[in-house]
Design a protein around this motif. Structure first.
Motif, PDB file in Angstrom:
ATOM      1  N   LYS A 293      -2.883  -4.525 -11.513  1.00 30.63           N
ATOM      2  CA  LYS A 293      -1.344  -4.467 -11.885  1.00 30.63           C
ATOM      3  C   LYS A 293      -1.314  -4.170 -13.472  1.00 30.63           C
ATOM      4  O   LYS A 293      -2.125  -4.647 -14.209  1.00 30.63           O
ATOM      5  CB  LYS A 293      -0.707  -5.932 -11.351  1.00 30.63           C
TER       6      LYS A 293
ATOM      7  N   ARG B 199       9.455  -3.847 -10.867  1.00 33.66           N
ATOM      8  CA  ARG B 199       8.060  -3.419 -10.860  1.00 33.66           C
ATOM      9  C   ARG B 199       7.200  -4.504 -10.658  1.00 33.66           C
ATOM     10  O   ARG B 199       5.947  -4.328 -10.717  1.00 33.66           O
ATOM     11  CB  ARG B 199       7.885  -2.543 -12.479  1.00 33.66           C
TER      12      ARG B 199
ATOM     13  N   ASN C 252       6.466  -5.707  -7.758  1.00 32.09           N
ATOM     14  CA  ASN C 252       5.552  -5.181  -6.383  1.00 32.09           C
ATOM     15  C   ASN C 252       4.910  -3.921  -6.533  1.00 32.09           C
ATOM     16  O   ASN C 252       4.394  -3.582  -5.733  1.00 32.09           O
ATOM     17  CB  ASN C 252       6.547  -5.279  -5.343  1.00 32.09           C
ATOM     18  N   GLN C 253       4.903  -3.364  -7.827  1.00 33.54           N
ATOM     19  CA  GLN C 253       4.154  -2.102  -7.840  1.00 33.54           C
ATOM     20  C   GLN C 253       2.683  -2.346  -8.374  1.00 33.54           C
ATOM     21  O   GLN C 253       2.649  -3.383  -9.152  1.00 33.54           O
ATOM     22  CB  GLN C 253       4.595  -1.044  -9.003  1.00 33.54           C
TER      23      GLN C 253
ATOM     24  N   SER D 176       1.148   2.122  -5.577  1.00 40.85           N
ATOM     25  CA  SER D 176       1.911   1.882  -4.517  1.00 40.85           C
ATOM     26  C   SER D 176       3.042   0.661  -4.728  1.00 40.85           C
ATOM     27  O   SER D 176       2.939   0.115  -5.810  1.00 40.85           O
ATOM     28  CB  SER D 176       0.883   1.106  -3.445  1.00 40.85           C
ATOM     29  N   ASN D 177       3.977   0.548  -3.957  1.00 40.03           N
ATOM     30  CA  ASN D 177       4.968  -0.318  -4.106  1.00 40.03           C
ATOM     31  C   ASN D 177       5.111  -0.825  -2.833  1.00 40.03           C
ATOM     32  O   ASN D 177       5.679  -0.508  -1.834  1.00 40.03           O
ATOM     33  CB  ASN D 177       6.523   0.400  -4.556  1.00 40.03           C
ATOM     34  N   ARG D 178       5.255  -2.281  -2.934  1.00 38.70           N
ATOM     35  CA  ARG D 178       5.249  -3.120  -1.464  1.00 38.70           C
ATOM     36  C   ARG D 178       4.368  -2.909  -0.572  1.00 38.70           C
ATOM     37  O   ARG D 178       4.760  -2.699   0.728  1.00 38.70           O
ATOM     38  CB  ARG D 178       6.639  -3.357  -1.108  1.00 38.70           C
TER      39      ARG D 178
ATOM     40  N   ARG E 175       3.447   5.510  -2.571  1.00 41.13           N
ATOM     41  CA  ARG E 175       4.503   6.405  -3.190  1.00 41.13           C
ATOM     42  C   ARG E 175       4.311   7.803  -3.391  1.00 41.13           C
ATOM     43  O   ARG E 175       3.148   8.251  -3.504  1.00 41.13           O
ATOM     44  CB  ARG E 175       4.925   5.731  -4.626  1.00 41.13           C
TER      45      ARG E 175
END
Length: 309
Positions: A224, A232, A234-235, A262-264, A268
């Protein structure tokens, strides 16, 4: 006859004076109960011997109220000063802020700039004691009602960290969650003076380096970035780490260029480059949908520069 009359009058006075003692007992509460129990102990400390003798002598007299006042002696009161605690806490934060400023002028992390630039490898986390485990936290699907369990402890001879538990993909019976089954180990965000969030600078390295020993399960390594933007949170950047079963250690080298955005938990379409000078935390997630026990033993986690990459 007069002597017998005096004895009767003295008995009546003692009975009359002993009544306030029973009335004072529920008002005194715990302190009176603790004191009465201490009178039954055969051995008493030297500091309390004088006060105990005074109390025993007072119980034989008629001044029970004075005895109750002697129970709470100044020696038994806890010495608590909130002003001193706040002052010490503030001084500690100012001391840490001073060290940060001095180290910044010296170089990265207080080392000379030339030494930091020539550094080819660096151990960021290693596990040699309980203080190293305090830099990490574990979580599982129990937060959403799942049944997976995860634990973290020191390994054999305090030379590694052992992450173990049981994975369960059974969905919680809440009518909302359709999937479950994950366990994770996440590093805590480093904090500076006055609880400021700090970040790691890995801009001069290009590869993540780990020494682990697993049971053959695949793990997801998550990185992270340091950001305060709510959208952001959860990215993250992720990549897979495949462990081998057996008693032998393995060295895992993952170039930072392989981490995908990625997100959640969803990859992406638009990928972004990982900012290596703004790293806030790293984590390991197990979610392979295979129910049963698992373990992952970690010796150290570091970064290095791979000239072949």
């Amino acid at each position: 006859m007069a002597l017998f009359h005096k004895v009767l009058r003295g008995t009546y006075i003692l009975r009359k004076c002993s009544k306030p003692t029973s009335a004072l007992h529920p008002l005194l509460g715990i302190r009176f109960a603790d004191y009465s129990s201490s009178l039954q102990k055969p051995v008493a400390s030297p500091g309390k011997a004088s006060s105990q003798r005074k109390t025993e002598g007072g119980l034989q007299g008629h001044h029970q109220k004075e005895v109750a006042l002697d129970i709470t002696c100044p020696e038994e009161k806890p010495d608590v000063s909130f002003d001193k605690a706040i002052r010490d806490e503030a001084m500690d934060h100012f001391r840490r802020l001073k060290d940060e400023i001095v180290n910044h002028w010296k170089g990265p992390e207080g080392r000379p700039l030339q030494e930091a630039l020539l550094e080819q490898a660096k151990v960021v986390w290693q596990f040699r004691g309980k203080e190293d485990l305090d830099k990490w936290r574990v979580t599982s699907d129990k937060t959403i009602g799942g049944r997976s369990e995860v634990f973290l402890k020191m390994g054999k001879n305090n030379q590694s960290a052992l992450l173990y538990g049981t994975l369960s993909s059974e969905a919680p019976q809440d009518g909302e969650s359709a999937r479950s089954g994950y366990c994770a180990m996440i590093s805590r965000i480093p904090r500076g003076a006055f609880e400021r969030k700090l970040s790691y600078d890995w801009s001069q390295f290009n590869t993540l380096y780990l020494r682990v020993r697993g049971d053959g399960r695949p793990w997801m390594v998550n990185i992270k970035e340091d950001t305060d933007l709510l959208q952001r949170t959860n990215q993250m950047y992720s990549y897979f780490m495949f462990t081998r079963g057996g008693p032998y250690w393995q060295e895992v080298k993952i170039p930072f260029s392989k981490f995908f955005f990625s997100n959640r938990g969803r990859i992406r379409d638009v990928q972004h480059e990982l900012l290596l000078d703004k790293i806030s935390s790293i984590g390991f997630t197990l979610a392979d949908k295979v129910d049963g026990p698992f373990f992952l033993e970690i010796d150290f986690i570091g970064v290095f520069t791979d000239p072949a990459h």
